[in-house]
Design a protein around this motif. Structure first.
Motif, PDB file in Angstrom:
ATOM      1  N   LYS A 134       0.608  -0.204   2.827  1.00  0.00           N
ATOM      2  CA  LYS A 134       1.057  -1.045   1.716  1.00  0.00           C
ATOM      3  C   LYS A 134       0.534  -0.518   0.388  1.00  0.00           C
ATOM      4  N   GLU A 138       2.804   0.642  -2.715  1.00  0.00           N
ATOM      5  CA  GLU A 138       2.690  -0.135  -3.951  1.00  0.00           C
ATOM      6  C   GLU A 138       2.281   0.741  -5.127  1.00  0.00           C
ATOM      7  N   PHE A 174       7.440  -5.099   3.728  1.00  0.00           N
ATOM      8  CA  PHE A 174       7.110  -4.786   2.336  1.00  0.00           C
ATOM      9  C   PHE A 174       8.348  -4.740   1.444  1.00  0.00           C
TER      10      PHE A 174
END
Length: 259
Positions: A134, A138, A174
């Protein structure tokens, strides 16, 4: 330890522990008769999480995608040709590329191309934790948004083409769609380029309706072949779409004529 604390501990453990499931390497049996390649059991795996490697509609559409791990001096030439030919593309970028070539990244967005996520540090997703994956995604998304203003980043291409059911599930959670490919060749070795004609024929020999083509912008051969390749594909009746077009086609049914 209470039952509630035990459950909390186990949840945290699952979140931060690396994936130990076997890593799959994207691959397929190449087709040489203008048909999509045979991806075997990978097809259902990809479809399970709404990923794709081809446009199944059967239209004579080609989707150009480029992986950008680092800059070798050819991306500007690629962008020049795409602009001249009015062809959209998707560029999958890493953190190194974002930091080393911000002006090219801005140009991609300014000229209407999509920017996809290739992770920040190019790790094998199947060997890292969910939280680390993640973070990798990100960081790319936030950096691209800050540089270019691109509001959403929908597509991910896993580094090295390595994936498994778990990493695809995480990516879906996600908000990402896995973008694999149906046409590719060994083009990333900068010291083993074979001339533009090799790149040109390597794509044309595999081309088929709905092809998602993977190219690397570090390749001198690709940059020099691109203009002729686009022209030849158009002569054969193909047109070019963006990955957004492909996704829209999957969820909007074809019109029923006469109604």
């Amino acid at each position: 330890m209470t039952k509630k604390l035990s459950l909390l501990f186990l949840s945290c453990l699952v979140l931060f522990m690396p994936s130990t499931a076997f890593g799959e390497g994207w691959g397929y049996k190449k087709s040489d008769n203008n048909q999509p390649p045979d991806v075997g059991r990978y097809g259902p795996m990809v479809e399970k999480y709404d990923g794709f490697y081809v446009d199944p509609a059967g239209d004579k559409t080609v989707y150009l995608t480029f992986d950008n791990g680092y800059e070798q001096g050819y991306t500007g030439q690629v962008l020049d040709i795409l602009k001249e030919k009015e062809v959209p593309a998707t560029f999958f970028v890493t953190g190194h590329y974002i930091e080393s070539a911000p002006d090219l990244l801005k140009r991609m967005a300014k000229e209407g191309h999509l920017i996809g996520n290739h992770s920040w540090s190019h790790p094998d997703f199947t060997t890292i934790s969910k939280e680390k994956m993640k973070e990798e995604l990100e960081r790319v998304n936030e950096s691209v948004q800050e540089l270019t203003g691109q509001e959403t980043m929908s597509f991910v291409r896993p580094p090295r083409g390595t994936f498994n059911d778990q990493t695809m599930k995480w990516a879906s959670e996600f908000g990402y769609t896995h973008a694999f490919w149906s046409v590719a060749f060994k083009d990333w070795e900068t010291d083993k380029q074979k001339g533009w004609e090799y790149a040109y024929h390597s794509v044309l020999d595999q081309i088929h309706p709905g092809a998602v083509v993977l190219l690397h912008t570090v390749s001198k051969d690709n940059a020099e072949a691109l203009s002729q390749l686009i022209d030849e594909l158009r002569k054969r009746g193909y047109h070019f779409g963006s990955l957004n077009d492909l996704v829209v086609k999957r969820y909007i049914p074809a019109p029923i004529w006469g109604m």
